[in-house]
Design a protein around this motif. Structure first.
Motif, PDB file in Angstrom:
ATOM      1  N   LYS A  60       3.066  -5.925  -6.294  1.00  0.00           N
ATOM      2  CA  LYS A  60       1.967  -5.091  -6.812  1.00  0.00           C
ATOM      3  C   LYS A  60       1.646  -4.004  -5.773  1.00  0.00           C
ATOM      4  O   LYS A  60       1.799  -4.215  -4.567  1.00  0.00           O
ATOM      5  N   VAL A  61       1.216  -2.860  -6.283  1.00  0.00           N
ATOM      6  CA  VAL A  61       1.059  -1.680  -5.424  1.00  0.00           C
ATOM      7  C   VAL A  61      -0.349  -1.096  -5.554  1.00  0.00           C
ATOM      8  O   VAL A  61      -0.861  -0.948  -6.664  1.00  0.00           O
TER       9      VAL A  61
ATOM     10  N   GLU B 128       5.806   8.523  -7.619  1.00  0.00           N
ATOM     11  CA  GLU B 128       7.092   8.083  -8.170  1.00  0.00           C
ATOM     12  C   GLU B 128       7.636   6.869  -7.412  1.00  0.00           C
ATOM     13  O   GLU B 128       8.072   5.875  -8.013  1.00  0.00           O
ATOM     14  N   GLU B 129       7.591   6.953  -6.091  1.00  0.00           N
ATOM     15  CA  GLU B 129       8.132   5.847  -5.300  1.00  0.00           C
ATOM     16  C   GLU B 129       7.207   4.624  -5.377  1.00  0.00           C
ATOM     17  O   GLU B 129       7.662   3.485  -5.334  1.00  0.00           O
ATOM     18  N   GLY B 130       5.898   4.876  -5.519  1.00  0.00           N
ATOM     19  CA  GLY B 130       4.956   3.774  -5.723  1.00  0.00           C
ATOM     20  C   GLY B 130       5.288   3.012  -7.000  1.00  0.00           C
ATOM     21  O   GLY B 130       5.313   1.772  -7.018  1.00  0.00           O
TER      22      GLY B 130
ATOM     23  N   ARG C 180       0.965  -2.846 -12.834  1.00  0.00           N
ATOM     24  CA  ARG C 180       1.147  -3.366 -11.462  1.00  0.00           C
ATOM     25  C   ARG C 180       0.689  -2.353 -10.414  1.00  0.00           C
ATOM     26  O   ARG C 180       0.867  -2.557  -9.225  1.00  0.00           O
ATOM     27  N   MET C 181       0.092  -1.238 -10.881  1.00  0.00           N
ATOM     28  CA  MET C 181      -0.321  -0.202  -9.929  1.00  0.00           C
ATOM     29  C   MET C 181      -1.825   0.022 -10.027  1.00  0.00           C
ATOM     30  O   MET C 181      -2.356   0.176 -11.128  1.00  0.00           O
ATOM     31  N   SER C 182      -2.502   0.030  -8.880  1.00  0.00           N
ATOM     32  CA  SER C 182      -3.936   0.352  -8.891  1.00  0.00           C
ATOM     33  C   SER C 182      -4.202   1.452  -7.861  1.00  0.00           C
ATOM     34  O   SER C 182      -3.328   1.771  -7.031  1.00  0.00           O
TER      35      SER C 182
ATOM     36  N   ILE D  96       0.861  -1.180   0.000  1.00  0.00           N
ATOM     37  CA  ILE D  96       0.000   0.000   0.000  1.00  0.00           C
ATOM     38  C   ILE D  96       0.899   1.232   0.000  1.00  0.00           C
ATOM     39  O   ILE D  96       1.896   1.271   0.742  1.00  0.00           O
ATOM     40  N   VAL D  97       0.566   2.209  -0.833  1.00  0.00           N
ATOM     41  CA  VAL D  97       1.240   3.507  -0.775  1.00  0.00           C
ATOM     42  C   VAL D  97       0.172   4.540  -0.429  1.00  0.00           C
ATOM     43  O   VAL D  97      -0.905   4.545  -1.018  1.00  0.00           O
ATOM     44  N   VAL D  98       0.468   5.408   0.532  1.00  0.00           N
ATOM     45  CA  VAL D  98      -0.503   6.435   0.932  1.00  0.00           C
ATOM     46  C   VAL D  98       0.008   7.803   0.494  1.00  0.00           C
ATOM     47  O   VAL D  98       1.160   8.155   0.778  1.00  0.00           O
ATOM     48  N   GLY D  99      -0.851   8.581  -0.195  1.00  0.00           N
ATOM     49  CA  GLY D  99      -0.477   9.933  -0.635  1.00  0.00           C
ATOM     50  C   GLY D  99      -0.738  10.102  -2.119  1.00  0.00           C
ATOM     51  O   GLY D  99      -0.915   9.111  -2.843  1.00  0.00           O
TER      52      GLY D  99
END
Ligand code: FAD
Ligand code: NAP
Length: 316
Positions: free
Chosen positions: A170-171, A160-162, A195-197, A150-153
């Motif tokens: 997967k992110v 970028e970091e996600g 790979r990003m949702s 999980i990436v928050v923000g």
């Protein structure tokens, strides 16, 4: 006694050191961590002119070597208190007191905490603020690492970091609004990344786990619905806060804790300058930090010269 003391060896401090040393000043850098500052926590830098792509730690190293090559003194020390008024600036650190004719504060900023339940408890056990440092621990090929990240923000850092983290797993990016704040080029890449949702209009209320993180509790801010999502890691990128605790109560700070300067990087106290992300300004980037540092060092040089002139000719 130095001519110029610089607190912080990020791109602002390191560039100031280069310009100060080339102006023949006796310069010292005081840094509590690694040289490079936030660049140490950055993966690919693609917007520092002259480099199509350079890794953050590599850019840190070449800037650091450049400053040392010019004879700058480097001290690993945490600054705890400063005495700003008066002709001699005193800096109290974990390694003793340093003195100089001029002082440059280039202490940058550090990640803000989200404030979610479980965030502190699971820090280092699944909660991270640095994909460069920790991303590889979450490789999906490792046993048990199949729940995703999980990436928050919704700013440049999160997006970028996600995207960088998708190399490992997967992110899912969770943002409190339905629009990202990040630069368009970063958004485009993220939306095209299979790979990003994205989960919109939502916040992470709680980070859950046992020995390590196992998931998050997410609230939809529009519907109020709360649901649990499995995850191996939670990377938090909800903005930065200035590193100015050691200046608490000083008149050079604004209400948000950033240092106010003019365009020559002077603060309202003679002989005290600020550069980089710690300053109250619009665009916080490596290149603008480096630019601030160069300007600040030259302002410090002119300030020191004017003080010497006044001493040599007290009447005039
Ligand atoms: P910093 O880099 O924050 O350095 C400040 C230094 O001061 C640190 O080393 C810190 O340890 C030291 N310090 C703080 N307090 C003390 C103290 N009390 N005593 C001693 N030392 C102290 N910008 C780009 O242009 N391109 C990018 O691709 C990019 N990617 C980024 C990715 C991430 C994840 C983040 C967080 C930022 C990114 N940025 C990027 C922004 C860029 O890194 C910053 O704008 C830049 O590093 C600011 O430089 P600075 O020198 O002002 O401060
Ligand atoms: P930022 O631009 O301040 O973005 C913070 C993000 O977190 C915003 O999307 C914000 O939402 C969200 N947020 C803030 N508080 C929150 C909370 N309590 N709960 C949930 N979400 C919250 O910070 P950043 O992305 O770390 O960037 C910092 C600086 O570094 C910026 O100047 C940026 O340009 C620079 N940087 C540049 C690059 C690059 O050039 N490639 C890369 C990384 C960083 P809202 O959008 O709703 O406000």
């Amino acid at each position: 006694m130095y001519d110029l003391l610089i607190i912080g060896a990020g791109p602002a401090g390191l560039s100031a050191a280069v310009y100060g040393a080339r102006a023949n000043l006796q310069v010292a850098l005081l840094e509590k961590g690694l040289p490079g500052g936030q660049m140490q926590n950055t993966t690919e830098v693609e917007n520092y002119t002259g480099f199509k792509m350079i890794m953050g730690p590599e850019l840190s190293q070449v800037m650091y070597e450049h400053a040392l090559h010019l004879g700058v003194d480097y001290h690993t020390a945490d600054v705890e208190k400063v005495e700003l008024e008066g002709r001699i600036k005193k800096v109290h650190t974990t390694k003793g007191v340093f003195e100089a004719k001029a002082l440059l504060i280039a202490t940058g900023a550090e990640p803000k905490q989200l404030g979610a339940k479980g965030e502190t408890e699971f820090r280092g056990r699944g909660v991270s603020y640095c994909a460069t440092c920790d991303g590889a621990f979450f490789n999906e090929k490792r046993p048990g690492m199949d729940k995703g990240l999980i990436v928050v923000g919704g700013g440049d850092s999160a997006v970028e970091e996600g995207a960088f983290l998708t190399r490992f797993n997967k992110v899912t990016l969770i943002h409190r609004r339905d629009k990202l704040r990040a630069q368009p080029i970063l958004q485009k890449r993220a939306f095209e990344n299979p790979r990003m949702s994205f989960i919109w209009d939502s916040t992470v209320e709680e980070i859950i786990g046992d020995q390590a993180v196992t998931g998050v509790r997410v609230k939809n801010l529009k519907t109020g619905e709360v649901r649990e999502l499995p995850a191996n890691g939670v990377f938090i990128y909800v903005g930065m806060q200035p590193n100015t605790d050691f200046l608490a109560g000083s008149k050079i700070l604004n209400e948000a804790g950033y240092i106010v300067t003019d365009e020559t990087m002077k603060t309202s106290i003679p002989g005290v300058f600020a550069a980089g992300d710690v300053r109250d300004k619009g665009l916080r980037q490596i290149i603008t930090a480096a630019s601030d540092g160069a300007i600040a060092a030259m302002s410090a040089y002119h300030y020191i010269e004017s003080q010497e002139d006044a001493k040599a000719d007290p009447i005039g």
